[in-house]
Design a protein around this motif. Sequence first.
Motif, PDB file in Angstrom:
ATOM      1  N   HIS A  38       0.839  -1.213   0.000  1.00 22.65           N
ATOM      2  CA  HIS A  38       0.000   0.000   0.000  1.00 22.65           C
ATOM      3  C   HIS A  38       0.871   1.259   0.000  1.00 22.65           C
ATOM      4  N   GLY A  46      -3.948   2.905   5.146  1.00 18.81           N
ATOM      5  CA  GLY A  46      -4.972   3.276   6.121  1.00 18.81           C
ATOM      6  C   GLY A  46      -4.812   4.735   6.505  1.00 18.81           C
ATOM      7  N   GLN A 252      -6.669  -5.229   7.781  1.00 20.33           N
ATOM      8  CA  GLN A 252      -6.582  -3.771   7.991  1.00 20.33           C
ATOM      9  C   GLN A 252      -7.907  -3.087   7.639  1.00 20.33           C
ATOM     10  N   ALA A 254     -10.809  -0.320   6.898  1.00 17.24           N
ATOM     11  CA  ALA A 254     -10.925   1.014   6.305  1.00 17.24           C
ATOM     12  C   ALA A 254     -11.276   1.999   7.427  1.00 17.24           C
ATOM     13  N   VAL A 257     -16.732   2.532   7.631  1.00 22.04           N
ATOM     14  CA  VAL A 257     -17.478   1.790   6.618  1.00 22.04           C
ATOM     15  C   VAL A 257     -18.958   1.778   6.996  1.00 22.04           C
TER      16      VAL A 257
END
Length: 331
Positions: A38, A46, A252, A254, A257
């Motif tokens: 990421h 994140g 992991q 978000a 949500v």
Amino acid sequence: MLYGARDLRTTEMDIPTLGEDDVLVKVAAVGVCGSDMHYYDAGRNGLNVLLQPTVLGHEASGVVVAAGPLAGIDVGTRVAVEPAVGCGRCPTCREGNYNVCPNGTCFGSPPTHGTMTEYLATPARGVHPLPDTIDTVVGSLIEPLSVAVWAVERAQVRLGHRVLVTGAGPIGLLVAQVAKASGATEVIVTDINDDRLAVATQLGATRTINTRTTPLEDLQVDRVIECTAVPAVLWSAIRTVRPHGRVTVVGQAAPSVDGLPLAYLQRYEVDLVTAFRYAHAFPTAIALAASGAVDLDRILTGRFSLNQAAEAVQAPVQDPTHLKVVVTPDS
Ligand SMILES: [Zn+2]
Ligand SMILES: [Zn+2]
């Protein structure tokens, strides 16, 4: 060193100096994690954003080559490196919950430099000796195995439990093995990739479900351990748990949500808990790998030199048959 999204370079740094309680580790291997991918791809993971050049990596093993006078570890010891051991002083750490220390740093979480380097310094409490039965390079997988150990502990898996593991990536495959070692008699693994599900079967899953073709039914499992980080998977998995079951979020999450079936959780008193890194899990992970209860070799699918680090962090995305790949600064 990651300078920005898709801008990873090798660079020269000074060998770190040691505090009284620190050890210097010559790094043998660093596992590539979803978080590294990421950061490489988007410059963030994140809530954590790359704001200055940072060395990636947090899954490391190697050999102690120097030790401060209070470290209490012999030079030459082969070790797995625990990347986040908390500040050691705050009330949370003193309670033993150092994984959620508000002041703690973690290797490879910007701005803290990571382990994709030839040498790293760390407090002695952050290294764990490897027994002869665990190869030094494979020892870098003790970190993700510790994630799995902690996840199964947070899930409170008990003898005879039926456990659903969503996601057959490296973490899901390790969680499935640890759940079995903890006495689960049925371990059901889901994914959307048949190759990964085949590996889950090889590693002891009692049943696999490809959720691309087969929707999850009401399985009445005792525990769900969520390892995909896809909210829709979590919502559907919650409905497979028996009343008074427990769902543990490992993937992991978000930042926020929609869709949490809160009334459903309440109606059946299903517990929804989370797991973050691990506390006191490395010795258990080492024991499980050393005994053969968990197979790490099957998870390790690629090795790259330090100069190939950019290739390494893209490898699992470009070739989905990869599970865990490692960067080996020694080679
Ligand atoms: Zn990781
Ligand atoms: Zn602390």
